[in-house]
Every structure is written in C-alpha cells, then in structure tokens.
Design an enzyme around this catalytic site. Structure first.
Site, PDB file in Angstrom:
ATOM      1  CB  ALA A  75      -0.826  -0.061   1.175  1.00 47.32           C
ATOM      2  CB  THR A  76       4.128   2.219   1.629  1.00 50.17           C
ATOM      3  OG1 THR A  76       3.806   2.216   2.604  1.00 50.17           O
ATOM      4  CG2 THR A  76       5.158   3.377   1.350  1.00 50.17           C
ATOM      5  CG  ASN A 155      -3.146   3.968  10.318  1.00 48.87           C
ATOM      6  OD1 ASN A 155      -3.398   5.071   9.702  1.00 48.87           O
ATOM      7  ND2 ASN A 155      -1.978   3.899  10.667  1.00 48.87           N
ATOM      8  CB  SER A 203      -1.781  -3.717   1.863  1.00 47.53           C
ATOM      9  OG  SER A 203      -0.868  -4.327   2.677  1.00 47.53           O
ATOM     10  CB  ALA A 204      -1.599  -9.116   0.131  1.00 44.78           C
ATOM     11  CG  HIS A 205       1.000  -6.768   5.345  1.00 44.40           C
ATOM     12  ND1 HIS A 205       1.169  -6.686   6.786  1.00 44.40           N
ATOM     13  CD2 HIS A 205       1.336  -5.711   4.516  1.00 44.40           C
ATOM     14  CE1 HIS A 205       1.526  -5.239   6.859  1.00 44.40           C
ATOM     15  NE2 HIS A 205       1.452  -4.519   5.616  1.00 44.40           N
ATOM     16  CB  CYS A 328       4.218   2.941  10.337  1.00 45.80           C
ATOM     17  SG  CYS A 328       2.991   1.934   9.587  1.00 45.80           S
TER      18      CYS A 328
END
Length: 404
Positions: A75-76, A155, A203-205, A328
C-alpha cells in the site's frame, strides 16, 4: 480460563497468512516458477494465468474490472504511485492537492515531498470523532485542485470516512479521488463504482495475505492517467515495471477471494469481539474511546486510559500484543498525531492502546485481555499521585506546576 500468551491483538499492524493462502502459494515457488512475462512457453503461460486469476479475485472484492488492477509492492508504494503519478500527470491543470491530517504517513509524507516539488497541499482537520466535515472539504476545493486523497478506514482509530459522499464531490468537480483502503479491504464493504473512486490502494498483509505485495486500482472509465514512478520493462501496462512475483500475487488473490466470501462472517465476528471487550472494561473510570464508534471498522478499538502512562501500560500488559499508535510510527515517543488531531491532550494521547481483532482471535482471548487491562489499570493508578489528586476532587488543569 487458559489462554496461550502472548495474545495477538495487533491485526491492524499485520495479519498471519491464512493457511489456505500459504498452501496456494507454495507450488508457485517450486513448480510453476515461470516468469509471467515469458510468452513463448508453457512455464510463462501458466504463471500468467495464475496472475490473471488473482487479478480477477482482487477486482471482485472492490467491484472493479481486472484490467484496473496494477500490482505493487504494497500500500505504501500504491499511495506513492497514485499521488505522485496523478499529481505529475495533471500538474498542467493545477498544483493544488487536498488530504487529511489523520492520513497514514505513506500519504502525508508523499504530500510533503510534492510540496517540496512546488505543489500546494491543504491538510484538512477532523472533528472530535475523527470524521472530516464535508462542508470544510468543499470550501477547500479551488479551481486548481487536481487530487483529493482520503483514507477509507483509519489505521489507528479505525474511523470510516463517508467515502461515497466525497467521491460524489470529486466527480462533480472533475477532481481525481484517491483512497487508501489498506485497512478497509476485508473489514468493510468496498465498492469503487458506487463510491466513484478513481485510485484505490490495497495491501495483502492486512487481509491474511503475504507481506511485500499490494495493488493499486486505476479507473478506466472515466480514464485516470498516471506518470509511472518505476521504469523498466513496461510491466503492468507501463504503470509499474518489474518482474511480477507470481507466488505473492497468487497469495494476495486467494486472500482477497476468501475476504469477499467471508466478509459477512468476519464482520460479525469482529463486532462480537468488540462488544465483549467493551463490556469487559466497563466500570473502569476515565476511559475514552478514540474515534467514532458508529462509523468504524468493526475490528478496531482505540482506548485512552486517563492517569496511566502509555509506555508503562504497554509494559504492564506484556501478555498482550497491542500497540500505542500505529506500528509504523510507534517507535517515536511523540504522542500519536492522529489522536492529537482529534483534540486529545498529550496525556490522553500517550495513554492510548490500539486493540485490533482478527479472524483467528477467540472470545476467550478477548475476555482475558479485557480482564488483564482492567486489573493492570487499577494497579498502575494506585501508584499514580495524579490519580489520587483526581480522586480527591482536585482540578488538575488548575494546578500551577513549579518549574525545575
């Protein structure tokens, strides 16, 4: 009640790979190992077929066309490609961008970089509940506004913005609308058509898929243009060069397929766990839920416990894997910029815990977590002179502290 510790309650930071996903990925590491771009033999064709199947599964979760999905490293990168790519492509139309103060760093720092390059950015504040004021957004739009970026689910505090309403405003004014949906996919229904979204980061994770793979949805009708940020062999229709990691893509595709299939039961599971936790911490005084409880991703709770130091609270509940702030930025000692944007004072911002549930979380684990937090808060407050003063009815805001 025997619960295996530590209990993982930090699903907003990352999720374990679903076993079904891991199993699906393995053959693409050792057997079907071809390069999807090798179009002269079966090894390449099989890999390409797997990639296209994954692309279709990812598109299905967000109601897009598979041709609108561009694979990235996460995603970043998707945020960077969307924001820099659109800003640079449309800069002849104008150089004004709009975003929100509570966005993820991947959006905020990208905006800062564009400011260094001569773009102008308006950072909208949020209300106490974490939602933006749509009238304020409308007032911020100028004739030279070319892009608006607003995240779907936050988030840290899980707050879900009114994305369809913002999409309507953007479409009406012909402004490119980017949405960071890393925390929304698999937790709330996401529909890029209904919400009139032009660019959407995934994002997958965060969805029980592998780390290191993500995607960017790029609208085709009306077509949105981007300037590539990664140059090379022209993969992904020129948007993002680099050999496609078939195994990662297969993992993301399977994770998103499962997310679509199990969305209803996942959401119900999260809501149930959230209610159990909230019931479990009932009765603790001076507890503040950060962010709107109605408009919120169901797996997220962010709670501040007044008169308790955040760091000592994390140490006290070491049987729980929870965070203060986002993964993060939780290494810095600054209070969360998201909580500050809600108007929380430093003390409350510092004493917050982000608790995020997942598909694998059990009711027993949540019960255990709530009871543990309740008992530790009590112990920590017994040690706090400020708590004692507060209990004695002293208004702590009126005290003049002597400077040393």
């Amino acid at each position: 009640m025997t619960v295996k510790t530590p209990v993982y309650l930090d699903y907003a930071a990352t999720t374990p790979v679903d076993k079904r996903v891991a199993e699906k990925m393995i053959p693409y590491l050792t057997e079907t190992f071809g390069n999807p771009a090798s179009n002269s033999h079966a090894f390449g064709w099989e890999a390409e077929e797997a990639v296209e199947k994954a692309r279709a599964d990812i598109a299905a979760l967000i109601n897009a066309d598979p041709k609108e999905i561009v694979f990235t490293s996460g995603a970043t990168e998707s945020d960077n490609l969307a924001i820099k790519g659109a800003a640079n492509f449309y800069k002849t139309k104008g150089k004004h961008l709009i975003t929100v103060k509570t966005e993820h760093k991947a959006v905020l720092d990208t905006m800062r970089e564009l400011e260094r390059q001569g773009f102008e950015v308006t950072y909208l504040g949020v209300q106490e509940n974490g939602l933006i004021d749509l009238e304020e957004l409308k007032a911020a739009i100028r004739d030279d506004t070319i892009l608006i970026s607003v995240m779907w689910a936050n988030n840290e505090i899980g707050v879900v913005q009114d994305i369809p309403a913002i999409g309507e405003i953007c479409r009406e004014r012909k402004i490119v609308f980017h949405v960071d949906a890393a925390q929304a996919c698999g937790k709330v229904p996401v529909d890029v058509e209904a919400a009139k979204i032009d660019l959407l980061s995934m994002s997958a994770h965060k969805v029980y898929g592998p780390k290191g793979i993500g995607a960017l949805y790029v609208r085709r009708k009306p077509r949105v243009r981007l300037e590539a940020q990664m140059h090379g062999g022209g993969h992904e229709r020129g948007f993002r060069s680099g050999t496609l990691p078939t195994h990662q893509i297969v993992g993301m595709g399977e994770a998103f397929r499962i997310a679509k299939e199990e969305l209803e039961q996942d959401m119900a599971h999260y809501r149930k766990l959230r209610d159990i936790f909230l019931k479990g911490i009932e009765g603790i005084e001076e507890v503040y839920i950060n962010g709107d409880l109605e408009h919120r991703a169901p797996n997220n709770l962010n709670v501040s416990f007044n008169f308790v130091e955040g760091e000592s609270l994390i140490m006290a509940v070491k049987e729980l894997a929870v965070s203060s702030g986002s993964a993060c930025t939780s290494a810095s000692l600054e209070p969360s910029y998201v909580l500050r944007a809600l108007g929380r004072n430093d003390e409350l911002a510092h004493s917050s815990l982000r608790i995020t549930f997942g598909r694998m979380t059990t009711e027993e684990e949540v019960q255990f977590a709530a009871e543990l937090i309740k008992s530790k808060i009590g112990k920590l407050r017994e040690l706090s002179p400020l708590w004692e003063m507060f209990k004695d009815g002293i208004d702590l805001n009126s005290i003049e502290w002597a400077a040393h």
